[in-house]
Design an enzyme around this catalytic site. Structure first.
Site, PDB file in Angstrom:
ATOM      1  N   CYS A 296      34.615  26.078  37.954  1.00  0.00           N
ATOM      2  CA  CYS A 296      35.798  25.512  37.283  1.00  0.00           C
ATOM      3  C   CYS A 296      37.094  25.932  37.974  1.00  0.00           C
ATOM      4  O   CYS A 296      37.354  25.501  39.084  1.00  0.00           O
ATOM      5  CB  CYS A 296      35.780  25.873  35.802  1.00  0.00           C
ATOM      6  SG  CYS A 296      36.828  24.828  34.776  1.00  0.00           S
TER       7      CYS A 296
ATOM      8  N   HIS B 268      30.307  23.685  34.056  1.00  0.00           N
ATOM      9  CA  HIS B 268      29.916  24.999  33.548  1.00  0.00           C
ATOM     10  C   HIS B 268      28.398  25.162  33.497  1.00  0.00           C
ATOM     11  O   HIS B 268      27.764  24.764  32.510  1.00  0.00           O
ATOM     12  CB  HIS B 268      30.484  25.208  32.141  1.00  0.00           C
ATOM     13  CG  HIS B 268      31.950  25.457  32.123  1.00  0.00           C
ATOM     14  ND1 HIS B 268      32.498  26.723  32.024  1.00  0.00           N
ATOM     15  CD2 HIS B 268      33.005  24.611  32.213  1.00  0.00           C
ATOM     16  CE1 HIS B 268      33.822  26.632  32.045  1.00  0.00           C
ATOM     17  NE2 HIS B 268      34.145  25.363  32.160  1.00  0.00           N
TER      18      HIS B 268
ATOM     19  N   GLU C  43      26.808  27.829  32.951  1.00  0.00           N
ATOM     20  CA  GLU C  43      26.457  28.788  31.886  1.00  0.00           C
ATOM     21  C   GLU C  43      26.419  28.118  30.522  1.00  0.00           C
ATOM     22  O   GLU C  43      25.921  28.688  29.550  1.00  0.00           O
ATOM     23  CB  GLU C  43      27.442  29.955  31.872  1.00  0.00           C
ATOM     24  CG  GLU C  43      28.722  29.750  31.094  1.00  0.00           C
ATOM     25  CD  GLU C  43      29.699  28.804  31.773  1.00  0.00           C
ATOM     26  OE1 GLU C  43      30.684  28.400  31.116  1.00  0.00           O
ATOM     27  OE2 GLU C  43      29.489  28.459  32.956  1.00  0.00           O
TER      28      GLU C  43
END
Length: 367
Positions: free
Chosen positions: A255, A340, A342
């Site tokens: 990001c 993302h 995660e």
């Protein structure tokens, strides 16, 4: 109590006050996730913004404090169609209304969030005010809205001093633990968690840490986290990231970290019309042709027209609008993604990228 959302184009929405009793001016953005409102509220990338949730009912499963992605909530305000009056979940700690009050976040419910989202899609992201003042004066408010900027919000969200998260002992592998340096630009908890679950010891560094200090700690790999704001505001951090790029240490960036690495190596970024925020964005791997559904939260993007292929080449693109979603750096053990991996709360499609990063560190050690 009545509440009003006033946009900088003069549009006014009338609704019901929720959360903390205060007035705010912020950048108004929308998130298309159907779940995960707690993860949205505790994502540091939303610092300096007020979030409109496009899903019409928010709060029905309450707040599970162990699911927070940072120690506190970060948005300036919260905008919903309907805030659930009942929270049903065996893991629930408090209601979302209680959470908003405790976290000092004001909001507005009962407005047409679909109409608001269409305005932001057609005209682009704009600033707005959430207020309970029924005698507001647009002539006074609109100049203030136009003047608002998020500023240098990375300084606001980063940790104050470095700390260590030990990796899981459950893997029972003979190989030594990998030491990862995580530069906290506004990191979600699950970035370090994803690495720790894979047996990595993670040292988290404040955003203003010098490259010299990170290199001196001899990490096996470096992670650049997500974070808020305009990447071009981070001039000092960009200079230090260039020094990290010049080493042979494997680097994985997410990001904002992805954008800062691009800027550090001569590329450019620009502000999107309304950004990507939600848990349902398709990205295509240009090497394999496979499409993944990703979690995203960004308003800026790397300009692919200004990439030097001798430095980096596109690795992923957004299927919806063709914007850049990741870079592979030429001749370097560096890859970066705009989305993302995660996740939290999901989807989990891209978790394999952490395994790829660990493989890069393994190769780097063997070389």
């Amino acid at each position: 109590m009545k509440a009003f959302l006033i946009l900088e184009d003069g549009t006014v929405f009338e609704g019901i006050h929720i959360g903390a009793d205060k007035e705010i001016i912020s950048e108004i953005v929308f998130n298309t996730s159907m779940a995960g409102y707690l993860e949205v509220l505790t994502d540091p990338s939303y610092a300096g913004q007020a979030v409109c949730m496009t899903y019409p009912l928010i709060g029905n499963y309450g707040i599970c404090l162990s699911d927070m992605e940072s120690k506190k909530a970060w948005p300036d305000g919260f905008i919903v169609r309907e805030l659930s009056r009942v929270a049903s979940n065996f893991r629930k700690d408090i209601t979302i209304q209680e959470f908003l009050e405790k976290q000092d976040i004001p909001g507005i419910a009962g407005i047409d969030t679909r109409a608001l989202t269409k305005i932001l899609r057609e005209k682009g992201t704009m600033n707005g005010m959430i207020t309970t003042n029924e005698v507001y004066d647009l002539n006074d408010i609109l100049p203030k809205l136009k003047a608002y900027t998020t500023g240098k919000v990375v300084e606001k969200v980063t940790c104050k001093e470095k700390y260590v998260i030990k990796g899981s002992d459950d893997l029972n592998e003979d190989r030594p633990r990998k030491k990862v340096a995580l530069l906290d630009l506004g990191a979600k908890n699950n970035i370090a968690g994803s690495l720790a679950r894979r047996g990595c010891d993670v040292t988290v560094y404040p955003a203003d840490t010098s490259a010299k200090e990170i290199i001196a700690d001899a990490p096996d790999g470096i992670m650049l986290s997500n974070g808020p704001g305009d990447p071009k505001e981070c001039t000092g951090i960009i200079a230090e990231i260039k020094k990290l790029y010049d080493t042979d240490i494997p680097i994985f960036a997410i990001c904002l970290g992805h954008q800062l690495m691009a800027l550090a190596t001569g590329a450019d970024t620009f502000k999107m019309k309304y950004g990507h925020r939600g848990g349902n964005h398709p990205v295509k791997d240009l090497e394999t042709g496979r499409v993944y559904i990703s979690s995203q939260n960004h308003g800026y993007v790397v300009d692919m027209d200004k990439l030097d292929p001798k430095v980096a080449v596109p690795a992923f693109i957004n299927v919806n609008d063709g914007t850049n979603e990741g870079l592979k750096y030429t001749g370097k053990n560096i890859f970066t993604v705009q989305y993302h991996p995660e996740a939290c709360p999901g989807p989990q499609d891209s978790g394999y990228l952490f395994d790829k990063f660990i493989q890069m560190m393994e190769v780097g050690k063997d070389a």
